[in-house]
Design an enzyme around this catalytic site. Structure first.
Site, short mmCIF file in Angstrom:
data_model
loop_
_atom_site.label_atom_id
_atom_site.label_comp_id
_atom_site.label_asym_id
_atom_site.label_seq_id
_atom_site.Cartn_x
_atom_site.Cartn_y
_atom_site.Cartn_z
N ASP A 45 0.86 -1.18 0.00
CA ASP A 45 0.00 0.00 0.00
C ASP A 45 0.90 1.24 0.00
O ASP A 45 2.11 1.14 0.27
CB ASP A 45 -0.89 -0.04 1.24
CG ASP A 45 -1.78 1.18 1.35
OD1 ASP A 45 -2.29 1.64 0.32
OD2 ASP A 45 -1.96 1.68 2.47
N ASP A 91 -1.31 -0.97 6.09
CA ASP A 91 -1.55 -0.47 7.45
C ASP A 91 -3.01 -0.22 7.75
O ASP A 91 -3.36 0.11 8.89
CB ASP A 91 -0.78 0.83 7.68
CG ASP A 91 -1.40 2.00 6.94
OD1 ASP A 91 -1.81 1.81 5.78
OD2 ASP A 91 -1.48 3.10 7.51
N ASP A 146 -6.49 -2.85 3.42
CA ASP A 146 -5.39 -3.73 3.00
C ASP A 146 -5.56 -5.16 3.51
O ASP A 146 -4.73 -6.02 3.20
CB ASP A 146 -4.05 -3.18 3.50
CG ASP A 146 -3.77 -1.78 3.00
OD1 ASP A 146 -4.01 -1.52 1.81
OD2 ASP A 146 -3.33 -0.93 3.80
#
Length: 1226
Positions: free
Chosen positions: A409, A840, A844
């Site tokens: 990400d 995080d 995700d």
């Protein structure tokens, strides 16, 4: 199990209700404050149990779990066979080790389950105030029932899922903390139903008799559909009125609520499922290796069975085969039956070929690697947040050493997720003169020079605000060309949000609690522009506006909040409908540029549309996160008509979210654009270096983000993922060709044209990549719309996979959480590569769970990613240590342990096989039963565990300095079939030595009376040789030797001699009647001592020769580094560095600590004596060294280095080991 069963029941119930025509079956009916009415529904109690077992199920269920492993099932079969007459060994030989292994596993299960039981008992015994008999009574959580009225005080946890009825705070609000659910510590506001605000004191609570009609229990944390029927009114219940179990009450004295869901039906318990079980690639190959050993076992048993059937004959009359009482197993008249029974006899005799202690040893090694090394590594300890690394599973340690693809990400993973308001565009004018990190990186890349505007001394600098432009500060916006637009822009920032306030109502002391850092940054910006949001109630926000009518004037304005259309990943926008004090109705909306532009009014009302689009692109190029702000004036009649539809959608029990979205579409249109905001999210410390290092290690990194393409590309440049040397293939659906088709308004035609366009460009890119594949590195940048077609399994999936596999870096922009998981699955399943996903945020989670290994970053977006991950770290840069150090070490150690296990067991078993050939294939055992039982679990167990824990080829610092070492794991260099075959060949050769050299002693008298050595004498001597040899072979296989290696190997050999002295010195007929005084007889002969020296030397001679040839002519990369370290006298200082960091973190060192630590880091004194004449100390070069002239290279050093293909060094060369090492390979 409880959560799984609850989930299954919910799914079954959902299916039933969906197929039912009876509306009563669709809802859960709860009678508040009426236990008798609820008794008929038989709701579940509030007691929870997270244990896997209870007293009755522990042994049956625990044993079932153990025997799900094929290997344990095999050992059970062998143990059963050993109790039958066909077994040549006592049952204890095979039953004992199996019982020991099962006992260790069950004790571990019991220990872990007992901790869960004790935790459950504490939780169930917690007390809560329940309204009974017209008063509040302290009641354990476990006795709470659906429909009960409870009172929760400040800082207490909610014992169940509760409908919020009343609060001690004004206007029925309360503040809750949800860190136990999602890890977010910022407070959330909850508002009680207005109709129930008065039901707080005992008198009113006793009168409350409402009925709740709601959805059945489910695992969706952020949704709730239901109504409260009270005094002939139907009041819709939203998630804003539900207080979930596990959350805690903050900044509120107490609240009163009605219990809706209890125990395992609460939302948090229905989410309490384990992370999907993952098995490492090496573990799956281990199954194949065990299958190979099964084949070997079957083969040698078949040979022995055929030989037994052929050998048995009446011509061997002296064996008593013709006696009437002869057993069927030895009856020469039925050779087929003899062969069948001999097969099973040999299966029990050769059972040790499958190492029974392998799984236990590997689990122990992995557990220690995770808990002692990964969790306690100070190089992965984040000092600012006090967060260490965390291995949430130990099953995948070695998989960390084989990662080839990383999916990351962007926000909060590569960046800090600490948002700062940086620039903005209002009414077509760009404001903000700051320079971003991305701009600096781009300027450095292109060689341009940036002119930075010096920051004024009075410039405001606070968390969330880093804006530099005097034109908007201190009320100067009133002098801009469009001050009215500026005013609406700032009001939108101050009103359109869900931020909560804490602290004093002054600009310098107030604290904003926001659901995301972006929101906090926007409200902070409004405050600094003169629109200070300082208080919120359930129905209004209060803003202190400055300079609106005239400079210096401050006015407190209360805006009534009529409706909030909340942000979600589908809508990508948030809207607030508010009423001004003068009755004016306005809708403020902020969201992604794509969704705002789709809902704008006609062009004549949006004069700044195109120029703002240009500013958005400019902000994206500078790496800034953008949001568009817009508003709409509402007519009272229009609003009232719409609000009725909104209330109906809000009260719906089915598809409420979908209906609310549809109603929102009706009013979120004809918007007038105010401008856009630009927020900077800085790159995390160490990210560029980390990505560059991982790239040198052979790892390909993909960035999957929801940001715009320009932002993602520039972030890629800033963190060294992309470079000017790369050939970039860009697939962007936001081009004129596609926009023209979209303007026609035909979705089907747009889809067809876009698919054809993507297919054409993908094929063109593949052709170009194949033509210039060897010339330069390739990079692919693709947006979410194009990716949707590229992932189509029926059409473009293979083409997209082919192109992406040729690229060194891939950036996917504007992707959804589902697309992140789909891209990960593409490489994992279609390309069969080992993958790692890191993120995080909650968006995700699907990507993290789809990869072989999921890594969560404990950052600003809560802990959902961490809770779904296999490993957790605080910063992206810690991936270097996690993969290149711990991952590589774990891979090397585990592969060495597995290969060694099969080597030592095959060597041991084949020695018994050679003896079978000497005994007419009769199944006569060569070893004593206890020798065979203790071989794996005592005499060879500890050394291999020590190697699995402490073995280290190169230091941590060298592992990171030479990342190319990691490529061995990607290529699985140390666990290829050829490596296994080498170990098996060595085992076969050594087994011949173990048997045939000692057996020759039986040909001649060896003791003083002239007696021959018997079978137990020979087998004891051979067993001693095997133990010495296999333990020494493990030391030879070790890359480094520590004191633990020496202690474990020496201790294992010593333990054998202690055991045999005691075992052979006592005669106990029911345990042993063959070994009495055997060792004492053997040790009285010179042949025993000669044999235990000769046999290991001869047996290991082949290994020594192989290792010498391999090390000289075909060295591994780590062996080259080891030689360079020796040549340059490089010492491993990792331990000293750890001590230094530990002192710095955990306590302030005293002067004595500093002195001792400094002394510990001084280089150790080494003797300069080498053993060669005239070389003590460096005779010919002693004086030259004083002048800085290096010692001339010795002829033998030159020959050795040349054979290992070292780069040649001239006299006095100063090239570093890092430079010289990979000149030939990389």
């Amino acid at each position: 199990m409880g959560s799984f069963e609850s989930r299954s029941r919910w799914e079954t119930r959902s299916e039933q209700t969906n197929n039912s025509n009876n509306p009563q079956e669709d809802v859960r009916v709860i009678h508040c404050n009426d236990p008798q009415a609820n008794a008929a529904s038989k709701f579940k109690g509030n007691s929870i149990s997270t244990t896997k077992y209870n007293i009755l199920t522990f042994f049956p269920k625990g044993l079932f779990e153990q025997f799900r492993r094929v290997a344990n099932l095999y050992f059970l079969m062998i143990a059963i066979l050993s109790t039958t007459p066909v077994s040549p060994v006592q049952p204890v030989t095979n039953v004992g080790p199996l019982v020991l292994v099962l006992a260790v596993s069950l004790i571990k299960e019991a220990f872990e389950d007992r901790k869960r039981f004790l935790n459950d008992r504490v939780i169930n015994a917690s007390l809560i105030d329940v309204f009974q008999d017209r008063s509040w009574i302290k009641t354990p959580w476990s006795q709470l029932a659906v429909g009960d009225i409870v009172k929760v005080n400040q800082d207490q946890y909610f014992p169940a899922d509760i409908l919020f009825l009343a609060s001690t705070n004004a206007d029925g609000i309360s503040y809750i903390e949800t860190s136990n659910l999602d890890g977010e510590t910022n407070l959330k506001i909850r508002k009680a139903l207005e109709r129930t605000w008065d039901y707080f004191d005992e008198e009113n609570v006793s009168k409350f008799k409402g009925i709740i009609e709601c959805e059945h229990p489910n695992n969706s944390l952020y949704t709730f559909v239901g109504n409260l029927v009270f005094e002939k009114q139907t009041i819709p219940i939203t998630p804003n009125q539900i207080l979930l179990r596990g959350c805690s009450l903050r900044n509120t004295d107490s609240i009163v609520g009605a219990v809706v869901f209890t125990g395992h039906e609460t939302k948090v318990m229905m989410n309490a499922m384990d992370v999907p079980s993952k098995r490492s690639t090496l573990e799956r190959k281990l199954d194949k290796l065990i299958l190979l050993l099964f084949c070997i076992l079957f083969s040698i048993c078949l040979v022995g069975a055929i030989g037994s059937g052929a050998f048995i004959s009446i011509q061997y009359w002296y064996l008593g085969l013709t006696l009437p009482s002869i057993e069927e197993q030895y009856d020469p008249r039925n050779r087929f039956l003899v062969a069948i029974l001999a097969f099973f006899t040999l299966v029990t005799l050769y059972a040790n070929i499958i190492p029974i202690s392998l799984y236990v040893s590997i689990e122990m090694i992995k557990f220690i690697q995770s808990n002692q090394f990964i969790n306690n590594d100070l190089h992965m300890f984040h000092k600012d947040s006090g967060t260490p690394a965390l291995a949430r599973t130990s099953n995948l340690n070695e998989e960390l050493g084989q990662i080839e693809y990383i999916f990351s990400d962007k926000t909060g993973t590569l960046t800090r997720n600490l948002m700062e308001f940086f620039k903005c565009s209002i009414a077509g004018v760009m404001y903000g003169t700051g320079i971003t990190e991305i701009q600096r990186a781009a300027a450095h890349r292109t060689g341009l020079r940036l002119e930075e505007t010096p920051q004024a001394e009075d410039a405001i600098k606070e968390k969330g605000f880093n804006f530099v432009d005097k034109r908007l500060m201190s009320g100067r916006w009133r002098h801009e060309p469009n001050p009215e637009v500026c005013k609406e822009f700032f009001r939108c920032l101050a009103v359109c949000h869900t931020v909560l306030t804490e602290g004093e109502e002054t600009p310098d002391k107030i604290v904003y609690q926001a659901a995301s850092p972006d929101e906090a940054a926007l409200v902070t910006a409004a405050k600094n522009f003169g629109f200070f949001f300082y208080a919120r109630s359930p129905t209004a926000v209060r803003v202190r506006e400055a300079h609106v009518e005239k400079l210096g004037q401050v006015v407190d304005v209360e805006y009534e909040i009529l409706n909030v259309l909340e942000f979600n990943s589908t809508r990508k926008r948030q809207s607030v409908i508010c009423r001004y004090p003068d009755g004016r109705l306005v809708l403020y909306c902020k969201g992604a540029d794509t969704v705002i532009y789709e809902r704008m009014a006609d062009a004549e009302l949006n004069l700044y549309k195109e120029v703002t689009r240009d500013h958005l692109e400019k902000f994206g190029v500078d790496g800034l996160r953008t949001l568009c702000l817009a508003y709409r004036e509402l007519d009272a009649q229009l609003y009232e008509a719409w609000n009725e539809k909104f209330i109906q959608a809000k009260s719906a029990l089915r598809d409420r979210e979908k209906k609310l979205d549809e109603v929102g579409e009706l009013i979120e249109k004809e918007l007038i654009l105010l401008g856009c905001t630009a927020i900077e999210d800085k790159i995390q410390e160490g990210v560029p270096t980390c990505i560059e290092t991982l790239s040198r290690a052979g790892i390909k990194i993909w960035v999957l983000t929801g940001d715009k393409m320009e932002t993602a590309i520039n972030i890629g440049y800033a963190c060294s993922l992309l470079s000017n040397d790369m050939k970039q293939f860009i697939l962007n659906s936001d081009v004129k060709t596609i926009r023209d088709v979209e303007d026609r308004g035909d979705p089907l035609e747009t889809s067809r044209v876009l698919e054809d366009w993507v297919a054409k460009h993908l094929q063109d890119f593949v052709n170009k990549a194949e033509q210039g594949a060897s010339e330069m590195d390739l990079a692919l940048i693709i947006d979410g719309r194009c990716l949707m077609y590229a992932l189509d399994p029926k059409k473009l999936r293979k083409t997209f996979l082919k192109l992406s596999m040729m690229c060194k870096a891939v950036v996917c922009c504007r992707v959804s959480p589902l697309q992140k998981a789909q891209v990960t699955t593409l490489i994992k399943d279609d390309a069969k590569k080992i993958t790692l996903s890191i993120g995080d945020g909650a968006n995700d989670v699907s990507m993290i769970q789809a990869a072989h290994i999921g890594v969560g970053i404990s950052g600003q977006e809560g802990m959902q990613a961490v809770m779904a991950s296999d490993f957790a770290i605080a910063q992206f840069r810690f991936l270097t240590d996690l993969l290149l150090v711990h991952g590589r070490w774990s891979y090397i150690r585990i592969t060495k342990v597995v290969a060694y296990f099969f080597y030592k067991n095959l060597a041991f078993t084949l020695t018994q096989f050679w003896f079978t050939l000497y005994t007419g294939f009769s199944g006569q055992r060569f070893y004593d039963d206890w020798f065979q039982s203790l071989y794996n679990v005592l005499f060879t167990a500890l050394p291999v565990i020590v190697v699995g824990i402490f073995d280290k080829d190169v230091s941590a610092s060298r592992s990171k300095a030479c990342p190319q070492l990691y490529k061995a794991g990607i290529d699985n260099l140390y666990f290829k079939w050829r490596v296994i075959v080498v170990w098996l060949i060595a085992a076969t050769f050594q087994s011949l030595i173990f048997f045939f050299l000692p057996i020759t002693c039986a040909q001649f008298p060896q003791n003083s009376p002239g007696r021959m050595l018997g079978v137990w004498d020979v087998s004891t001597m051979a067993y001693t040789c095997i133990l010495i040899t296999v333990n020494l072979r493990l030391m030879m296989a070790s890359s480094s030797l520590t004191k633990w290696h020496h202690i474990s190997v020496g201790g294992s050999i010593a333990a054998w001699f202690v055991f045999i002295f005691i075992y052979s010195g006592v005669q106990i007929s029911f345990i042993q009647d063959n070994i009495y005084l055997v060792i004492y007889t053997l040790m009285s002969t010179w042949y025993f001592w000669f044999t235990i020296i000769l046999v290991p030397l001869v047996a290991l001679s082949g290994d020594l020769l192989f290792m010498a040839v391999q090390g000289w002519f075909f060295p591994y990369d780590y062996q080259i580094i080891q030689e360079e370290d020796k040549y340059h006298h490089v010492e491993d200082k990792d331990d000293n560095e750890q001590q230094t960091e530990m002192m710095a973190i955990f306590h302030s060192p005293t002067p004595e600590d500093r002195r001792m630590n400094a002394m510990s880091q001084l280089p150790g004194e080494r003797s300069k004596h080498t053993g060669f004449s005239f070389d003590s100390p460096g005779f010919e070069s002693f004086f030259a060294l004083q002048e800085g002239v290096g010692t001339p290279a010795k002829p033998w050093d030159i020959a050795r280095r040349a054979s290992m293909r070292f780069p040649q060094r001239g006299k006095g060369s100063s090239s570093s080991p890092k430079t010289s090492l990979f000149q030939r390979n990389y």
